[in-house]
Design a protein around this motif. Structure first.
Motif, short mmCIF file in Angstrom:
data_model
loop_
_atom_site.label_atom_id
_atom_site.label_comp_id
_atom_site.label_asym_id
_atom_site.label_seq_id
_atom_site.Cartn_x
_atom_site.Cartn_y
_atom_site.Cartn_z
N LEU A 79 0.84 -1.21 0.00
CA LEU A 79 0.00 0.00 0.00
C LEU A 79 0.87 1.26 0.00
N PHE A 80 1.95 1.25 0.78
CA PHE A 80 2.86 2.41 0.81
C PHE A 80 3.59 2.56 -0.52
N GLY A 81 4.01 1.43 -1.12
CA GLY A 81 4.77 1.49 -2.37
C GLY A 81 3.96 2.08 -3.50
N GLY A 82 2.66 1.75 -3.54
CA GLY A 82 1.81 2.31 -4.59
C GLY A 82 1.73 3.82 -4.54
N SER A 83 1.78 4.38 -3.33
CA SER A 83 1.75 5.84 -3.17
C SER A 83 3.03 6.48 -3.71
N THR A 84 4.16 5.81 -3.53
CA THR A 84 5.44 6.36 -3.97
C THR A 84 5.44 6.61 -5.47
N THR A 85 5.02 5.61 -6.25
CA THR A 85 5.04 5.78 -7.70
C THR A 85 3.94 6.73 -8.17
N SER A 86 2.85 6.79 -7.44
CA SER A 86 1.78 7.72 -7.82
C SER A 86 2.27 9.16 -7.76
N ILE A 87 3.04 9.48 -6.75
CA ILE A 87 3.50 10.85 -6.53
C ILE A 87 4.71 11.19 -7.39
N LEU A 88 5.68 10.28 -7.46
CA LEU A 88 6.92 10.60 -8.17
C LEU A 88 6.83 10.41 -9.68
#
Length: 504
Positions: free
Chosen positions: A72-81
């Motif tokens: 769940l945390f990893g999906g946020s990383t690519t969404s933002i960057l």
């Protein structure tokens, strides 16, 4: 107080060097799964389950749950960057997360996402802690008819409350139920839908299906889209991190509202993806005039991330207490419990308290570990995504096939992975939801068994499903969830056409 004492015992189970190590490893693996398009939490967990067969169930579930948080945390990383959601539930985060990062505030965007996600997950864990024993005790009143009513409620809720088309959801559910009947009938002993194929005598493994649907299927979709990684600066500035942390109290109302949405959508079959979109929509509606979303609004990051993680966490409650998963990942985890010889439901709290409360305690710890690790590893995963997809894609394919083969050491499972990979790709293109299919595969045999037992007890009368207040109430709610939303949509459709005709 009883739950608090049990939780303290759970911390004694979870706070061992081995389990802490498993949490760190699980979160790191989850971050990789969440960052790489084509994997995702359900597929990552299903690939890891065969490797846990030699572990004790407590250690195995802690590893899988930690991987789930990391995904769940990893999906946020690519969404933002990169404006690429690693998880479907992270799509809403791209709307304001990526514009904020593009404006030179990547540290602020990532910190808002990770801290609000951590808060949302923490709220969800507290809800599980407070309600799990009550839910388990309530479920002890259930017999065969009541359990079938609960399974029927889960199916109806997916059709009535899901974000996808009801017809498409029903098709997905039907396919999952059909697959769950392949093999030998546990009641009559007859063979069903094997077509003379020896490999199907033992049925279709839900792990193989999940790997095909979410792994190969998503990878095919990614290849067709011609994925190209375009990232922004990803260096984390500690001063900006602390400055953004101090900013979070300004969004207290958004966090509370989004947590409530996430809790509801997690306990019901709405799921994290629906929760994140709903919370984002509410944040837009409640915003002050002149605040334009989609340009880097902080509330546009806080709202979906809080709801996403609280929903993802709360999905564990019905799975543990009732044996009814409300998300694809929870369904995969439930399948793992059954493989390990554990039956999710109220008796699990009585017969395996160390297991249940060790898992709940590990959620608190792995959530904290996840926030720390994700902030430390952002530059590494940003660099990983700059590797050409021509290299990453084949690696994902290899992982999927190795994971499928290790389920039963059967080459026929490799063909099934390919078949369900194509099915997943087609479902993705036609916008058919995959979670109901996985849910139906996991619950299908249990629902069929409960229905058979109910029919035997009532001499074939369907009246048993309305024979007492409890089962009658559950069936009534199930039918209401199936009929009312569709009726409201139909009425809205008629009104809109009437207004158009009047205007003409």
């Amino acid at each position: 107080m009883e739950n608090f004492e049990l939780l303290m015992g759970g911390f004694a189970t979870a706070l061992t060097p081995m389990h802490i190590t498993l949490m760190i490893v699980g979160v790191l693996l989850g971050l990789i799964v969440g960052v790489l398009p084509g994997l995702g939490a359900p597929n990552g967990v299903s690939l890891l389950i065969p490797l846990t067969f030699t572990m004790d169930p407590v250690s195995a579930i802690i590893l899988l749950a930690s991987m789930y948080w990391g995904a769940l945390f990893g999906g946020s990383t690519t969404s933002i960057l990169f404006n690429i959601p690693g998880e479907p539930s992270s799509v809403a985060t791209t709307f304001d997360g990526y514009p904020m990062a593009r404006s030179g505030q990547s540290t602020r965007a990532l910190t808002l996402a990770f801290m609000s996600a951590g808060i949302g997950a923490f709220v969800g864990i507290v809800v599980i802690t407070l309600l799990s024993t009550w839910a388990a005790r309530f479920a002890l009143r259930f017999g065969a008819a009541e359990y079938f009513a609960v399974y029927f409620l889960a199916f109806c809720a997916f059709v009535g409350m899901g974000s996808a088309s009801p017809i498409k959801t029903a098709v997905s559910l039907s396919l999952g139920l059909l697959l769950s009947t392949v093999g030998m009938d546990t009641v009559t002993g007859s063979l069903r839908l094997t077509f003379g194929i020896e490999a199907l005598l033992s049925g279709v493994s839900f792990l193989v299906v999940v790997i095909g649907l979410f792994g190969i299927g998503e990878l095919l979709a990614t290849v067709q889209d011609g994925l190209k990684f375009r990232g922004v600066a990803s260096r984390i500035d500690p001063r900006d991190v602390f400055k953004t942390m101090l900013e979070l109290p300004k969004y207290f109302t958004t966090i509370v509202r989004s947590s409530a949405v996430g809790i509801w959508m997690g306990i019901t079959p709405g799921g994290p993806t629906a929760a994140s979109f709903m919370s984002y929509g509410l944040a837009r509606q409640w915003s002050k005039p002149g605040e334009k979303f989609g340009t880097g609004r902080p509330e546009g990051i806080v709202a979906p991330e809080t709801a996403d993680h609280s929903a993802g966490t709360c999905a564990m409650l019905p799975m543990l207490a009732l044996g009814v998963p409300s998300s694809a990942t929870a369904a995969v985890m439930m399948g793992g419990l059954m493989i390990w010889g554990l039956t999710p439901g109220p008796m699990l709290f009585t017969t395996q308290p160390d297991f249940v409360w060790g898992l709940i305690a590990s959620m608190y710890i792995s959530n904290f570990v996840g926030v720390i690790l994700v902030l430390l590893t952002v530059p590494f995963f940003a660099a990983l995504l700059r590797i050409p997809f021509a290299i990453i894609g084949p690696m994902i394919v290899a992982i999927c096939f190795v994971g499928a083969y290790t389920v039963a050491n059967s080459t026929s499972d490799l063909w099934l992975v390919l078949i369900f990979g194509v099915v997943g790709f087609v479902f993705n293109k036609l916008e058919f939801p995959l979670a109901p299919l996985v849910l139906a595969m996991v619950l299908g045999s249990k629902a069929e068994s409960s229905f058979h037992q109910s029919m035997i007890a009532s001499d074939g009368s369907l009246g048993i499903f309305f024979s007492n207040y409890l089962v009658g109430s559950i069936m009534t709610v199930a039918l209401a969830l199936l009929i009312i939303p569709q009726s409201l949509k139909f009425i809205k459709y008629l009104r809109s056409h009437k207004n158009v005709d009047a205007a003409v």
